[in-house]
Design an enzyme around this catalytic site. Structure first.
Site, PDB file in Angstrom:
ATOM      1  N   LYS A  16      -0.541  -2.536   3.360  1.00 20.98           N
ATOM      2  CA  LYS A  16      -0.313  -1.654   2.215  1.00 20.98           C
ATOM      3  C   LYS A  16      -1.511  -0.742   1.973  1.00 20.98           C
ATOM      4  O   LYS A  16      -1.359   0.460   1.783  1.00 20.98           O
ATOM      5  CB  LYS A  16      -0.062  -2.469   0.934  1.00 20.98           C
ATOM      6  CG  LYS A  16       1.119  -3.401   1.004  1.00 20.98           C
ATOM      7  CD  LYS A  16       1.369  -4.079  -0.344  1.00 20.98           C
ATOM      8  CE  LYS A  16       0.235  -4.979  -0.812  1.00 20.98           C
ATOM      9  NZ  LYS A  16       0.131  -6.242  -0.077  1.00 20.98           N
ATOM     10  N   ARG A  90       2.771  -6.895  -9.170  1.00 20.61           N
ATOM     11  CA  ARG A  90       2.770  -8.163  -8.438  1.00 20.61           C
ATOM     12  C   ARG A  90       3.697  -9.182  -9.085  1.00 20.61           C
ATOM     13  O   ARG A  90       3.914 -10.251  -8.524  1.00 20.61           O
ATOM     14  CB  ARG A  90       1.373  -8.791  -8.474  1.00 20.61           C
ATOM     15  CG  ARG A  90       0.333  -8.180  -7.598  1.00 20.61           C
ATOM     16  CD  ARG A  90       0.317  -8.821  -6.220  1.00 20.61           C
ATOM     17  NE  ARG A  90      -0.980  -9.247  -5.734  1.00 20.61           N
ATOM     18  CZ  ARG A  90      -1.941  -8.446  -5.301  1.00 20.61           C
ATOM     19  NH1 ARG A  90      -1.814  -7.156  -5.353  1.00 20.61           N
ATOM     20  NH2 ARG A  90      -3.050  -8.951  -4.821  1.00 20.61           N
ATOM     21  N   ARG A 129      -9.797  -9.706   9.337  1.00 21.46           N
ATOM     22  CA  ARG A 129     -10.079  -8.473   8.600  1.00 21.46           C
ATOM     23  C   ARG A 129     -11.539  -8.453   8.140  1.00 21.46           C
ATOM     24  O   ARG A 129     -12.094  -9.454   7.711  1.00 21.46           O
ATOM     25  CB  ARG A 129      -9.159  -8.412   7.371  1.00 21.46           C
ATOM     26  CG  ARG A 129      -9.312  -7.153   6.563  1.00 21.46           C
ATOM     27  CD  ARG A 129      -8.098  -6.881   5.751  1.00 21.46           C
ATOM     28  NE  ARG A 129      -8.066  -7.610   4.492  1.00 21.46           N
ATOM     29  CZ  ARG A 129      -7.185  -7.341   3.526  1.00 21.46           C
ATOM     30  NH1 ARG A 129      -6.287  -6.406   3.687  1.00 21.46           N
ATOM     31  NH2 ARG A 129      -7.207  -8.030   2.420  1.00 21.46           N
ATOM     32  N   ARG A 162     -14.170 -10.699   3.184  1.00 23.23           N
ATOM     33  CA  ARG A 162     -13.981 -10.945   1.755  1.00 23.23           C
ATOM     34  C   ARG A 162     -13.677 -12.420   1.514  1.00 23.23           C
ATOM     35  O   ARG A 162     -13.031 -13.061   2.309  1.00 23.23           O
ATOM     36  CB  ARG A 162     -12.819 -10.094   1.235  1.00 23.23           C
ATOM     37  CG  ARG A 162     -13.262  -8.692   0.886  1.00 23.23           C
ATOM     38  CD  ARG A 162     -12.167  -7.712   0.662  1.00 23.23           C
ATOM     39  NE  ARG A 162     -10.920  -8.245   0.136  1.00 23.23           N
ATOM     40  CZ  ARG A 162      -9.787  -7.531   0.101  1.00 23.23           C
ATOM     41  NH1 ARG A 162      -9.788  -6.288   0.548  1.00 23.23           N
ATOM     42  NH2 ARG A 162      -8.682  -8.033  -0.372  1.00 23.23           N
ATOM     43  N   ARG A 173      -2.667 -17.362  -1.329  1.00 21.00           N
ATOM     44  CA  ARG A 173      -2.163 -16.035  -1.704  1.00 21.00           C
ATOM     45  C   ARG A 173      -0.727 -15.837  -1.228  1.00 21.00           C
ATOM     46  O   ARG A 173       0.067 -15.203  -1.904  1.00 21.00           O
ATOM     47  CB  ARG A 173      -3.072 -14.943  -1.117  1.00 21.00           C
ATOM     48  CG  ARG A 173      -4.382 -14.800  -1.886  1.00 21.00           C
ATOM     49  CD  ARG A 173      -5.408 -14.092  -1.056  1.00 21.00           C
ATOM     50  NE  ARG A 173      -5.134 -12.667  -0.861  1.00 21.00           N
ATOM     51  CZ  ARG A 173      -5.641 -11.946   0.120  1.00 21.00           C
ATOM     52  NH1 ARG A 173      -6.430 -12.498   1.017  1.00 21.00           N
ATOM     53  NH2 ARG A 173      -5.378 -10.664   0.197  1.00 21.00           N
TER      54      ARG A 173
HETATM   55  P1  ADP Z   1      -4.624  -7.757  -0.909  1.00 19.82           P
HETATM   56  O1  ADP Z   1      -5.649  -7.993   0.082  1.00 19.82           O
HETATM   57  O2  ADP Z   1      -3.574  -8.802  -1.006  1.00 19.82           O
HETATM   58  O3  ADP Z   1      -4.078  -6.376  -0.916  1.00 19.82           O
HETATM   59  P2  ADP Z   1      -5.799  -7.010  -3.378  1.00 19.82           P
HETATM   60  O4  ADP Z   1      -7.030  -6.326  -2.943  1.00 19.82           O
HETATM   61  O5  ADP Z   1      -4.626  -6.209  -3.765  1.00 19.82           O
HETATM   62  O6  ADP Z   1      -5.372  -8.033  -2.256  1.00 19.82           O
HETATM   63  O7  ADP Z   1      -6.103  -7.986  -4.589  1.00 19.82           O
HETATM   64  C1  ADP Z   1      -7.146  -8.937  -4.555  1.00 19.82           C
HETATM   65  C2  ADP Z   1      -7.026  -9.871  -5.754  1.00 19.82           C
HETATM   66  O8  ADP Z   1      -7.067  -9.098  -6.980  1.00 19.82           O
HETATM   67  C3  ADP Z   1      -5.707 -10.633  -5.852  1.00 19.82           C
HETATM   68  O9  ADP Z   1      -5.738 -11.802  -5.072  1.00 19.82           O
HETATM   69  C4  ADP Z   1      -5.638 -10.912  -7.339  1.00 19.82           C
HETATM   70  O10 ADP Z   1      -6.492 -11.957  -7.725  1.00 19.82           O
HETATM   71  C5  ADP Z   1      -6.172  -9.636  -7.951  1.00 19.82           C
HETATM   72  N1  ADP Z   1      -5.090  -8.647  -8.194  1.00 19.82           N
HETATM   73  C6  ADP Z   1      -4.973  -7.417  -7.620  1.00 19.82           C
HETATM   74  N2  ADP Z   1      -3.893  -6.775  -8.066  1.00 19.82           N
HETATM   75  C7  ADP Z   1      -3.287  -7.601  -8.940  1.00 19.82           C
HETATM   76  C8  ADP Z   1      -2.108  -7.524  -9.727  1.00 19.82           C
HETATM   77  N3  ADP Z   1      -1.307  -6.443  -9.709  1.00 19.82           N
HETATM   78  N4  ADP Z   1      -1.795  -8.576 -10.530  1.00 19.82           N
HETATM   79  C9  ADP Z   1      -2.569  -9.660 -10.569  1.00 19.82           C
HETATM   80  N5  ADP Z   1      -3.676  -9.812  -9.849  1.00 19.82           N
HETATM   81  C10 ADP Z   1      -4.064  -8.805  -9.034  1.00 19.82           C
END
Ligand code: ADP
Ligand code: ZN
Length: 228
Positions: A16, A90, A129, A162, A173
């Site tokens: 994404k 989410r 990653r 990360r 997750r």
């Molecule tokens: P990914 O690598 O899955 O794209 P993100 O960078 O989007 O992860 O998000 C990292 C963390 O930030 C999530 O695991 C969560 O803890 C928090 N987070 C991000 N966006 C949201 C959301 N829309 N609702 C709740 N928590 C979020």
């Protein structure tokens, strides 16, 4: 281009973020990633940052109210521009909240694209990653390795893994994704705005499909039939 609000759905690691960056760079979308917004708040030690830190580190979802607060602030400034939402909504309440805020700006979600990927592929992709500490560029040791190991091609910054990309956290997750976020597929399907792209076809073909989709959403105004 007509202001399009695009939601990217898909498990962690489905690409994404990468697709959203391509849309930003090639089609001038505003890229809105709640994950990046939270990491930035944490780094700056803001009130929001302190509030969300333990959630983000452990891969649990930040409470909906906090998420909607930052999204509200963003849309107050940017509603009406083409936006790609990455990692948001989410949960169903977040999706309902988004509809409400967008409605207040005379907007709606025009399209939700599910980039689908199996759990197995997710784990493989995410454990490999890496991200640049300085400019945040994302690499993958398999698919998009840096030219020099451990160093960012763009800025020379240090690449790191990360905390939320460690295998155990990834499994957590994925569990959260299936229970909380996957219901959004049906939510958007019911609104007839859902599209699906298989994540396995790879970054470039996913992007080609995405652009094609966007083309159908935003017909060239010159070609539109004048109303009678
Ligand atoms: P990914 O690598 O899955 O794209 P993100 O960078 O989007 O992860 O998000 C990292 C963390 O930030 C999530 O695991 C969560 O803890 C928090 N987070 C991000 N966006 C949201 C959301 N829309 N609702 C709740 N928590 C979020
Ligand atoms: Zn960099």
């Amino acid at each position: 281009m007509r202001p399009i609000n695009l939601v990217l759905l898909g498990p962690p690691g489905s690409g994404k973020g990468t697709q959203a960056e391509l849309l930003r760079d090639e089609l001038r979308f505003q890229h809105y990633s709640t994950g990046e917004v939270f990491r930035d708040h944490i780094k700056r030690k803001t009130t929001v940052g302190l509030e969300v830190e333990e959630y983000v580190i452990s891969g649990r979802l930040v409470p909906d109210e906090v998420v909607l607060e930052v999204v509200n602030a963003f849309l107050a400034e940017h509603a009406g521009k083409p936006v790609v939402f990455d990692g948001f909504p989410r949960t169903i309440p977040q999706a309902e909240g988004l509809d409400q805020v967008l409605g207040g700006h005379d907007q709606n979600v025009d399209c939700a694209v599910l980039i689908d990927l199996s759990d197995e592929e997710v784990v493989k992709r995410l454990t490999s990653r890496r991200q640049c500490r300085k400019c945040r560029k994302i690499y993958n040791l398999y698919f998009m390795p840096p030219e020099v190991a451990g160093k960012c091609d763009e800025c020379g910054g240090e690449l790191y893994q990360r905390d939320d990309d460690k295998e155990e956290t990834i499994r957590d997750r994925l569990g959260v994704y299936h229970s909380q976020t996957e219901p959004l597929v049906e939510f958007y399907q019911d609104k007839s705005v859902l599209e699906r792209i298989p994540g396995e076809i790879g970054r470039d073909r996913v992007f080609t499909d995405l652009k094609q989709l966007i083309g159908t959403l935003s017909p060239d105004p010159d070609q539109e039939q004048p109303g009678i």
